[in-house]
Enzyme design. Structure first.
Site, PDB file in Angstrom:
ATOM      1  N   SER A 145     -63.613  -3.617  20.877  1.00 21.55           N
ATOM      2  CA  SER A 145     -63.615  -2.971  19.624  1.00 21.55           C
ATOM      3  C   SER A 145     -64.616  -1.876  19.454  1.00 21.55           C
ATOM      4  CB  SER A 145     -63.229  -4.775  19.244  1.00 21.55           C
ATOM      5  OG  SER A 145     -63.240  -3.652  17.462  1.00 21.55           O
ATOM      6  N   ASP A 221     -52.243  -7.052  16.879  1.00 23.90           N
ATOM      7  CA  ASP A 221     -54.278  -6.710  16.475  1.00 23.90           C
ATOM      8  C   ASP A 221     -53.753  -7.108  14.737  1.00 23.90           C
ATOM      9  OD1 ASP A 221     -56.552  -6.066  16.268  1.00 23.90           O
ATOM     10  OD2 ASP A 221     -56.387  -5.461  18.616  1.00 23.90           O
ATOM     11  N   HIS A 254     -56.132  -9.571  18.922  1.00 24.79           N
ATOM     12  CA  HIS A 254     -57.841  -8.458  18.661  1.00 24.79           C
ATOM     13  C   HIS A 254     -58.954  -9.758  20.102  1.00 24.79           C
ATOM     14  CE1 HIS A 254     -60.122  -5.339  18.077  1.00 24.79           C
ATOM     15  NE2 HIS A 254     -61.362  -6.417  17.359  1.00 24.79           N
TER      16      HIS A 254
HETATM   17  N1  LIG Z   1     -64.304 -10.498  10.195  1.00 24.80           N
HETATM   18  C1  LIG Z   1     -64.302 -11.039  11.853  1.00 24.80           C
HETATM   19  C2  LIG Z   1     -64.938 -10.143  12.565  1.00 24.80           C
HETATM   20  C3  LIG Z   1     -65.072 -10.140  13.822  1.00 24.80           C
HETATM   21  C4  LIG Z   1     -64.903  -9.800  14.902  1.00 24.80           C
HETATM   22  O1  LIG Z   1     -62.981  -9.800  15.161  1.00 24.80           O
HETATM   23  N2  LIG Z   1     -65.010  -9.841  16.383  1.00 24.80           N
HETATM   24  C5  LIG Z   1     -64.656  -9.140  17.185  1.00 24.80           C
HETATM   25  C6  LIG Z   1     -65.024  -7.737  17.542  1.00 24.80           C
HETATM   26  S1  LIG Z   1     -64.175  -6.922  16.203  1.00 24.80           S
HETATM   27  C7  LIG Z   1     -64.983  -4.817  16.332  1.00 24.80           C
HETATM   28  O2  LIG Z   1     -65.919  -4.971  17.333  1.00 24.80           O
HETATM   29  C8  LIG Z   1     -65.169 -10.159  18.066  1.00 24.80           C
HETATM   30  O3  LIG Z   1     -65.326  -9.779  19.641  1.00 24.80           O
HETATM   31  N3  LIG Z   1     -65.546 -11.543  17.868  1.00 24.80           N
HETATM   32  C9  LIG Z   1     -66.443 -12.475  19.074  1.00 24.80           C
HETATM   33  C10 LIG Z   1     -65.090 -13.552  19.830  1.00 24.80           C
HETATM   34  O4  LIG Z   1     -65.803 -13.869  20.392  1.00 24.80           O
HETATM   35  O5  LIG Z   1     -64.064 -13.215  19.447  1.00 24.80           O
HETATM   36  C11 LIG Z   1     -65.182 -12.098  11.857  1.00 24.80           C
HETATM   37  O6  LIG Z   1     -66.423 -12.518  11.343  1.00 24.80           O
HETATM   38  O7  LIG Z   1     -64.072 -13.722  12.525  1.00 24.80           O
END
Ligand SMILES: N[C@@H](CCC(=O)N[C@@H](CSC=O)C(=O)NCC(=O)O)C(=O)O
Length: 276
Positions: A145, A221, A254
Site C-alpha cells: 500500500s 480490495d 487489502h
Molecule cells: N482506515 C483504515 C486504514 C488503515 C489500513 O488499512 N492500513 C493498511 C495499509 S493501507 C495503506 O497504506 C494496513 O496495513 N493496516 C495494518 C494491518 O495490519 O492490516 C483503518 O484504520 O482501518
C-alpha cells in the site's frame, strides 16, 4: 543501537532494534529477521515497507514471511513507517503524520525536520544493516500500500541499488488519489510539479534503469478504484516500455491475509534476483 526483541523463528532469529537516527533526528525502530544461513555466511537483504497505521510489527507478526526467508537464506528488514515521539509533528488522522510517513523527504513545516523516510530507507538503514549484521550489499525491496508505493519509488529513484522490486496493493499514482494528495500537500507543499519526483507512475516515464516491477493486487480490495489505481501504473509502464508483471488476484482484499497468501512467491522472486 538497542535490541528490544529477540525470538527464535524458523531456525533463525527475529529481532527488533531501536537506534538514534541522524536522518530522522530521533529514535527509530526496525525489525530484522536473520535466517539460519546467516550463522555461516553473509546473506542478501529484502527491505519491506509497511502501510498506513503500521509499525515494524505488522509485517513480522502477520505476513508469515520468515518461513520463506529461512528457506532462501534472505535477511528481512522492516522499518517503522515514520519518525515518532513527542517531539515529532503529528496529525489527528490515520493517514498523515506518525504512522504515515509516505517514504518521502518532506520539505514543508512542521514536517521537514523529521519526516525523511526516503533518505532513511535509501541510505542510513542499509548502511547500518550492512555494518552491524551478516548482510551482503545485494538488496531487494518490497512493501504494501503506502509502503508498496514507497518500494517502487525507492527503487526508481536509486537506479542500480536494488536487484529487484515488488509491491502488494501499492498506491501507484499518489498525485491522483486522496491518500497521496493529502500527504503530498502536507509534506511537499501545494506545487504539484514537485510531486512528480515522488510519484511512481510519473517516475516510470524517465527511469534510467528498467528494473522489472512485480505487483500483486487483490481484485476485492476495498481501496482498489479510489486509492490504488493499478491501471495508472500499467498505462505508465506501457507508455515507457517499462517491464511490469501485474498479478490481479480475484477475491483478495487489502489485508495481510492477502500478503500472507503470496509473500512466498515474492520472496522466491527476490531470492532468484539476489543470487545472481
Ligand atoms: N482506515 C483504515 C486504514 C488503515 C489500513 O488499512 N492500513 C493498511 C495499509 S493501507 C495503506 O497504506 C494496513 O496495513 N493496516 C495494518 C494491518 O495490519 O492490516 C483503518 O484504520 O482501518
Amino acid at each position: 543501537m538497542q535490541r528490544i526483541e529477540h525470538r527464535a523463528c524458523f531456525g533463525g532469529w527475529q529481532h527488533v532494534y531501536r537506534h538514534t537516527s541522524a536522518t530522522l533526528d530521533g529514535e527509530a525502530t526496525f525489525a530484522v529477521y536473520l535466517p539460519p544461513q546467516a550463522e555461516q555466511r553473509a546473506c542478501p537483504v529484502l527491505y519491506w515497507l509497511s502501510g498506513l497505521t503500521c509499525t515494524e510489527q505488522n509485517f513480522i507478526t502477520k505476513a508469515g514471511a520468515q518461513r520463506y526467508a529461512a528457506e532462501h537464506g534472505v535477511i528481512l528488514v522492516a522499518p517503522d513507517t515514520s519518525p515518532r515521539g513527542p517531539g515529532v509533528a503529528d496529525a489527528d488522522a490515520y493517514d498523515l503524520g506518525q504512522g504515515a510517513g509516505f517514504y518521502v523527504d518532506a520539505t514543508q513545516a512542521p514536517w521537514a525536520s523529521h519526516y525523511r523516510m526516503f533518505d532513511y530507507v535509501s541510505n542510513e538503514l542499509p548502511a547500518l544493516i550492512e555494518a552491524q549484521f551478516p548482510a551482503t550489499r545485494a538488496r531487494a525491496i518490497s512493501g504494501h500500500s503506502m509502503g508498496g508505493h514507497g518500494a517502487l519509488v525507492v527503487a526508481l529513484k536509486n537506479p542500480g541499488r536494488y536487484r529487484s522490486v515488488s509491491a502488494f496493493s501499492p498506491i501507484v499514482a499518489p498525485s491522483e488519489v486522496p491518500w497521496g494528495q493529502k500527504a503530498f500537500a502536507a509534506y511537499l507543499g501545494e506545487d504539484r510539479e514537485a510531486w512528480k519526483a515522488w510519484d511512481a507512475s510519473a517516475l516510470v516515464a524517465n527511469a534510467t534503469e528498467r528494473l522489472p516491477l512485480l505487483v500483486d493486487q487483490g481484485e476485492a480490495d476495498e481501496f482498489l478504484s479510489t486509492q490504488l489505481r493499478p491501471d495508472r501504473l500499467r498505462e505508465a509502464c506501457e507508455a515507457a516500455g517499462h517491464p511490469l508483471d501485474l498479478r490481479l488476484r480475484p477475491g483478495y482484499d487489502h489485508s495481510y491475509y492477502f500478503i500472507a497468501s503470496f509473500i512466498g512467491e515474492h520472496i522466491a522472486h527476490h531470492a532468484a534476483a539476489l543470487k545472481g
